[in-house]
Write a protein that holds these residues in place. Structure first.
Motif, PDB file in Angstrom:
ATOM      1  N   GLU A   1      51.626  48.036  30.757  1.00 40.06           N
ATOM      2  CA  GLU A   1      50.266  48.301  31.260  1.00 40.06           C
ATOM      3  C   GLU A   1      49.467  48.921  30.126  1.00 40.06           C
ATOM      4  O   GLU A   1      49.923  49.882  29.496  1.00 40.06           O
TER       5      GLU A   1
ATOM      6  N   ASP B   1      39.002  49.022  31.244  1.00 39.65           N
ATOM      7  CA  ASP B   1      39.690  48.074  32.124  1.00 39.65           C
ATOM      8  C   ASP B   1      41.187  48.338  31.952  1.00 39.65           C
ATOM      9  O   ASP B   1      41.597  48.914  30.950  1.00 39.65           O
ATOM     10  N   SER B   2      42.011  47.913  32.923  1.00 38.24           N
ATOM     11  CA  SER B   2      43.471  47.981  32.702  1.00 38.24           C
ATOM     12  C   SER B   2      44.040  46.586  32.794  1.00 38.24           C
ATOM     13  O   SER B   2      43.618  45.784  33.630  1.00 38.24           O
TER      14      SER B   2
ATOM     15  N   CYS C   1      42.663  38.465  38.335  1.00 36.40           N
ATOM     16  CA  CYS C   1      41.682  39.510  38.019  1.00 36.40           C
ATOM     17  C   CYS C   1      41.176  40.134  39.314  1.00 36.40           C
ATOM     18  O   CYS C   1      41.042  39.444  40.327  1.00 36.40           O
ATOM     19  N   SER C   2      40.898  41.434  39.266  1.00 37.13           N
ATOM     20  CA  SER C   2      40.372  42.127  40.455  1.00 37.13           C
ATOM     21  C   SER C   2      39.047  41.509  40.892  1.00 37.13           C
ATOM     22  O   SER C   2      38.668  41.605  42.054  1.00 37.13           O
TER      23      SER C   2
ATOM     24  N   HIS D   1      47.503  40.499  34.591  1.00 39.84           N
ATOM     25  CA  HIS D   1      46.505  40.902  35.591  1.00 39.84           C
ATOM     26  C   HIS D   1      45.487  41.816  34.926  1.00 39.84           C
ATOM     27  O   HIS D   1      45.840  42.715  34.160  1.00 39.84           O
TER      28      HIS D   1
ATOM     29  N   GLU E   1      42.425  44.449  35.726  1.00 44.44           N
ATOM     30  CA  GLU E   1      41.710  45.290  36.691  1.00 44.44           C
ATOM     31  C   GLU E   1      40.396  45.673  36.025  1.00 44.44           C
ATOM     32  O   GLU E   1      40.369  46.418  35.039  1.00 44.44           O
ATOM     33  N   LYS E   2      39.298  45.133  36.538  1.00 50.22           N
ATOM     34  CA  LYS E   2      38.004  45.229  35.851  1.00 50.22           C
ATOM     35  C   LYS E   2      37.242  46.462  36.313  1.00 50.22           C
ATOM     36  O   LYS E   2      37.002  46.650  37.515  1.00 50.22           O
ATOM     37  N   ARG E   3      36.845  47.306  35.389  1.00 45.96           N
ATOM     38  CA  ARG E   3      35.968  48.441  35.708  1.00 45.96           C
ATOM     39  C   ARG E   3      34.708  48.446  34.844  1.00 45.96           C
ATOM     40  O   ARG E   3      33.693  49.012  35.219  1.00 45.96           O
TER      41      ARG E   3
END
Ligand code: C5P
Length: 290
Positions: A4, A39-40, A54-55, A86, A88-90
């Motif tokens: 991660e 993002d992660s 993707c989120s 994967h 994770e979009k922020r």
């Protein structure tokens, strides 16, 4: 194997743009700094094939810079490699915060490790430049002066902590369009004058550890066209100044604005208040060198 990794956003403390090059890109010089918004991404080995989720499902697919980075790296491997990725979009899109570029740089670094490719940083940097002008910087953060069209990266070190507030209007801006409008305007700065000015003044301010000097040294040549394309930015900038930001300017090609604050408490209070003016805000420290 499972990994991660955080992919940070960036702000441009200075961004001077010269004329247009033969290849259509502009020569620039910019002091770039990563921030703690990120993002992660998770990476997991797979026997074969690339699987990407993707989120934000709109961002899934072969076009995503993460997938393009993975495919590019696959071509550098002697045997077939696979991964489940994967995202994770922020970091918001079309904000000038380099989210997609940072995701791509993170994918290059992580998959180089996951697949035991052992490509040196210089090779990754060449692939990064193929993916986009902002991608090479993210291999060398948290702070650097970038040149060329973005591919020349000179890492810098400083010990100055600062807090930033970000505010993004609902409307995003396309980097290509902001640059093309700039081209229609006269008076791009003279290369020699600017080489000695903006970036060096900013480096001096960073070395002096004085946040108000940093705020005063901020400059972004893309603001001229962005403010014409999105006049609402003028009001938002004023609101940010009233909320205690020492300096406010456009992030990269926008449409997010960044405000520099003396401490995180002021920045957080400003971010909460600014939600009355725009749909997305964030506050936090920028990234310090490890
Ligand atoms: O490299 P990237 O794909 O991120 O650039 C997007 C667009 O921004 C380019 O197609 C170009 O129009 C513009 N650009 C530029 N000069 C740069 C970087 C980007 O003109 N140095």
């Amino acid at each position: 194997m499972f990994m991660e990794v955080q992919a940070p956003a960036k702000i441009n403390l200075t961004l001077r743009v010269f004329g247009k090059r033969m290849d259509g890109y502009h020569t620039l010089e910019s002091v770039v700094q990563t921030i703690t918004l990120s993002d992660s991404l998770t990476f997991e080995s797979a026997a074969e094939g690339l699987f990407f989720s993707c989120s934000d499902p709109v961002l899934e697919g072969e076009d995503n810079l993460v997938m393009r980075a993975a495919r590019l790296l696959q071509t550098r491997s002697a045997m077939p490699r696979g991964a489940r990725i994967h995202l994770e979009k922020r970091i918001p899109q079309q904000a000038g915060l380099g989210g997609g570029s940072s995701d791509a740089a993170t994918a290059l670094t992580a998959l180089n490790e996951l697949w035991d490719l052992h490509l040196p940083l210089d090779d990754l940097a060449t692939l990064a430049a193929d993916l986009g002008s902002d991608v090479p910087f993210f291999l060398r953060g948290p702070s650097a002066v970038i040149g060329g069209r973005g591919e020349l990266v000179r890492p810098i070190t400083h010990n100055t902590a600062a807090a930033v507030v970000l505010a993004k209007p609902a409307t995003g801006l396309s980097t290509g369009e902001v640059y093309s409008r700039l081209q229609a305007m006269p008076q791009l700065p003279d290369e020699e004058i600017f080489m000695r000015s903006a970036a060096q003044v900013m480096l001096n301010a960073l070395n002096a550890g004085d946040v108000s000097l940093i705020a005063r040294a901020m400059v972004n040549d893309l603001e001229r066209s962005a403010y014409i394309m999105l006049p609402d930015l003028t009001r938002l900038r004023e609101r940010m100044r009233l909320q205690g930001c020492l300096g406010v300017q456009l992030c990269g090609s926008g449409s997010a604005l960044v405000g520099i604050c003396a401490d995180v408490e002021v920045a957080k209070a400003a971010a909460a208040e600014l939600l009355n003016d725009c749909p997305w805000t964030w506050a936090g420290p920028w990234t310090m060198a490890a």
